[in-house]
Design an enzyme around this catalytic site. Structure first.
Site, PDB file in Angstrom:
ATOM      1  CE  LYS A 150      -1.943   2.671   3.059  1.00  0.00           C
ATOM      2  NZ  LYS A 150      -2.063   3.983   2.366  1.00  0.00           N
TER       3      LYS A 150
ATOM      4  N   GLY B 238       6.308   4.445   9.309  1.00  0.00           N
ATOM      5  CA  GLY B 238       5.430   5.584   9.531  1.00  0.00           C
ATOM      6  C   GLY B 238       5.542   6.080  10.954  1.00  0.00           C
ATOM      7  CB  SER B 239       3.385   8.302  12.931  1.00  0.00           C
ATOM      8  OG  SER B 239       2.147   7.633  13.053  1.00  0.00           O
ATOM      9  CB  THR B 240       5.566   6.167  17.372  1.00  0.00           C
ATOM     10  OG1 THR B 240       6.956   6.244  17.025  1.00  0.00           O
ATOM     11  CG2 THR B 240       5.412   5.273  18.588  1.00  0.00           C
TER      12      THR B 240
ATOM     13  CB  THR C 179       0.198   4.912  12.284  1.00  0.00           C
ATOM     14  OG1 THR C 179      -0.394   6.204  12.275  1.00  0.00           O
ATOM     15  CG2 THR C 179      -0.531   4.032  11.291  1.00  0.00           C
ATOM     16  N   GLY C 180       2.062   2.928  14.072  1.00  0.00           N
ATOM     17  CA  GLY C 180       2.728   1.644  14.249  1.00  0.00           C
ATOM     18  C   GLY C 180       2.075   0.807  15.325  1.00  0.00           C
TER      19      GLY C 180
ATOM     20  CD  GLU D  54      12.204   3.824   9.704  1.00  0.00           C
ATOM     21  OE1 GLU D  54      12.133   4.681  10.620  1.00  0.00           O
ATOM     22  OE2 GLU D  54      12.129   4.106   8.507  1.00  0.00           O
TER      23      GLU D  54
ATOM     24  CB  CYS E 246      11.601   9.073  11.274  1.00  0.00           C
ATOM     25  SG  CYS E 246      12.367   7.716  10.426  1.00  0.00           S
TER      26      CYS E 246
ATOM     27  CD  GLU F 292       9.053  11.679  13.794  1.00  0.00           C
ATOM     28  OE1 GLU F 292       9.977  11.179  13.140  1.00  0.00           O
ATOM     29  OE2 GLU F 292       7.974  11.097  14.021  1.00  0.00           O
TER      30      GLU F 292
END
Length: 540
Positions: free
Chosen positions: A231, A284-286, A288-289, A307, A341, A438
């Site tokens: 995606k 992506g972002s933490t 969303t991780g 990551e 990041c 961030e």
């Protein structure tokens, strides 16, 4: 987690944060000359006479089972030019039904198709043919990457496209070198381990380095013999579709690589939670991780590599050459519009050189060339979209409100597009929001420290642990810091050096697992032990 919470997080941040640059990019961090058509940020002039991108948009549909197809719903969504905020094209908008189609194609290609049964050497040859095609089409790809993302064209063309090719050469070299072991046992048994492809890999890539993140994900997965549903980030879908088409021209069988464009809640979440996906990789972002990890666990407990975000310290010691340290710290933060990041977003400077560093860092930021990323000599283009643009400006306001000293910048540039002035804050303290969160934008926060023990403690007091930079002439100081800093990468007297063989990933809330290098192969392999008895063995 409630569905609304998952949807909200995925909407805000799926594929919104990542990192990569290359060792070849350091030259782009240096001050460069400009022409009359390029403005310094301090002029705050409107951006006129934008270059018309020298590329046509050819692919906007999903690529499923080797064919470009419309979304099952027939819906499309707009993708934008960050220089203007204007629509570039309308792209097929994927949802759960499209993910189902793509996963079914990948499942069939893995279970019944030729890819896993192909010799590793032949898989290697396909990866190499793909790399050759990328080189052939590098001009179009570089232009498309800059148009859809806003990064300087010199960066896309001279650094990121060559690195894309290098990464696939690297993984092509690994394809026929993946093997298990013969293990001795305490008895008459023959024991071997097999390293098998994991199956169907779901991959979600970010918008800040679309092509390089494609390579970081797709390269090791294909080298190991897996099939993929990828995606794209909704902000930057165009180059992944283009290179996926090149893969099929290189001889990749249908269904091995499927690309779906769409939003987090409607495409990303169904992929992460799909019962027929065997592994998920996300950059992506933490926040969303965490959601991706939960979706994977609540479905079929598929393994996940992540990551995620960072707030990397860049530590300038008292023995530093200040001019060189200023330049490298500038590059570490402002590269790629600050949208990395692993950006050196907490600049710790020893108190003995702090004042000199501040003045020179301010002057360097004021010399930074901001403008149309297609124009030669431009160092900084626009932020990716209106959401990120507004987010960065909110953090700048927070810095002002917290009484940090605004040395320069602090506002938008021009009235069109998503350009932000290179911004420098001094007198920043660890409790300020700009020193903790961030920001993902061109905002440098400079903090003061007294000694090595103090800066180690402060640098490690963060939820992140992605990377760090150390600038010193002392090997003893460098050794002390590299072992004490709780991060996945430490760059000493350099920054953003990304060779294909160097593993990348984070400690703490910066992620799980490593990308690139031999370590990335582990993400896409299962280990199977095979034990058979030995009858009257000559030796054990």
């Amino acid at each position: 987690m409630a569905a609304r919470r998952i949807s909200s997080l995925l909407t805000r941040s799926l594929s919104a944060s990542s990192s990569v640059s290359t060792c070849l990019l350091s030259s782009l961090g240096k001050s460069s000359g400009t022409t009359a058509s390029v403005r310094r940020f301090s002029n705050a002039a409107a951006l006129e006479d934008l270059v018309v991108p020298p590329v046509q948009i050819s692919y906007t549909q999903h690529l499923i089972d080797g064919k470009f197809v419309d979304a099952a719903s027939g819906k499309t969504f707009p993708t934008y030019d960050p220089r203007t905020g204007e629509v570039i094209a309308h792209v097929a908008e994927g949802d759960a039904e499209d993910i189902d189609r793509a996963v079914a194609a990948a499942r069939k290609a893995f279970d019944e198709g030729p890819w896993p049964k192909m010799t590793p050497y032949e898989r290697s040859r396909i990866l190499l043919r793909f790399a050759d095609l990328v080189e052939k089409h590098s001009e179009e790809l570089a232009a498309l990457e800059t148009w859809n993302n806003g990064k300087p064209h010199e960066q896309s063309a001279k650094s990121e496209l060559p690195m894309l090719v290098r990464l696939f050469h690297y993984y092509a070299g690994w394809a026929d070198k993946i093997h298990g072991l013969t293990v001795p046992a305490d008895g008459p048994h023959h024991i071997q381990t097999l390293h098998e492809p994991i199956g169907v890999a779901g991959q979600i890539i970010p918008w800040n380095f679309p092509l390089l993140m494609f390579a970081w994900k797709v390269g090791p997965a294909l080298a190991c013999g897996n099939t993929i549903v990828l995606k794209t980030a909704e902000q930057t879908p165009l180059t992944a579709l283009y290179v996926a088409k090149l893969f099929h021209e290189a001889g990749l069988p249908p269904g091995v690589l499927n690309v779906v464009s769409g939003y987090g809640p409607t495409a990303g979440a169904p992929l992460a939670s799909h019962m027929n996906v065997d592994k998920v990789a996300f950059t992506g972002s933490t926040d969303t991780g965490k959601v991706v990890l939960e979706l994977a666990a609540r479905s079929n407990l598929k393994p996940v590599t992540l990551e995620l975000g960072g707030k990397s310290p860049f530590i300038v010691c008292e023995d530093a050459d200040v001019d060189k340290a200023v330049e490298l710290a500038h590059f570490a933060l402002f590269f790629n519009q600050g949208q990395c990041c692993c950006a050196g977003s907490r600049t710790y400077v020893h108190e003995r050189v702090y004042d000199e560093f501040i003045e020179k860092a301010k002057a360097r930021a004021q010399r930074r060339v901001v403008g149309d990323p297609f124009k030669k000599g431009v160092e900084q283009g626009p932020q990716i979209d209106t959401e990120q643009f507004k987010k960065v400006l909110r953090y700048i306001r927070a810095g002002k409100d917290s009484k940090a000293t605004l040395e320069c910048g602090g506002d938008r540039l021009g009235t069109k597009g998503y350009f932000i002035q290179p911004t420098v804050f001094s007198n920043v303290t660890d409790d300020m929001l700009i020193a903790q969160d961030e920001i993902f934008g061109p905002v440098q926060s400079i903090l003061k420290f007294k000694d090595v023990d103090e800066v180690i403690q402060r640098a490690n007091t963060t939820r992140y642990g992605l990377a760090a930079g150390v600038f010193t002439k002392s090997i003893d100081t460098a050794n002390t810091l590299t072992r004490a800093l709780r991060v996945g990468t430490v760059w000493v007297n350099c920054f953003d050096v990304f060779d294909a063989a160097i593993p990348f990933g984070g400690y703490k809330m910066s992620g799980i697992g490593r990308e690139k290098g031999i370590y990335s192969l582990h993400n896409y392999l299962q280990v199977k032990a095979v034990v058979t008895p030995l009858k009257n063995p000559a030796w054990l």
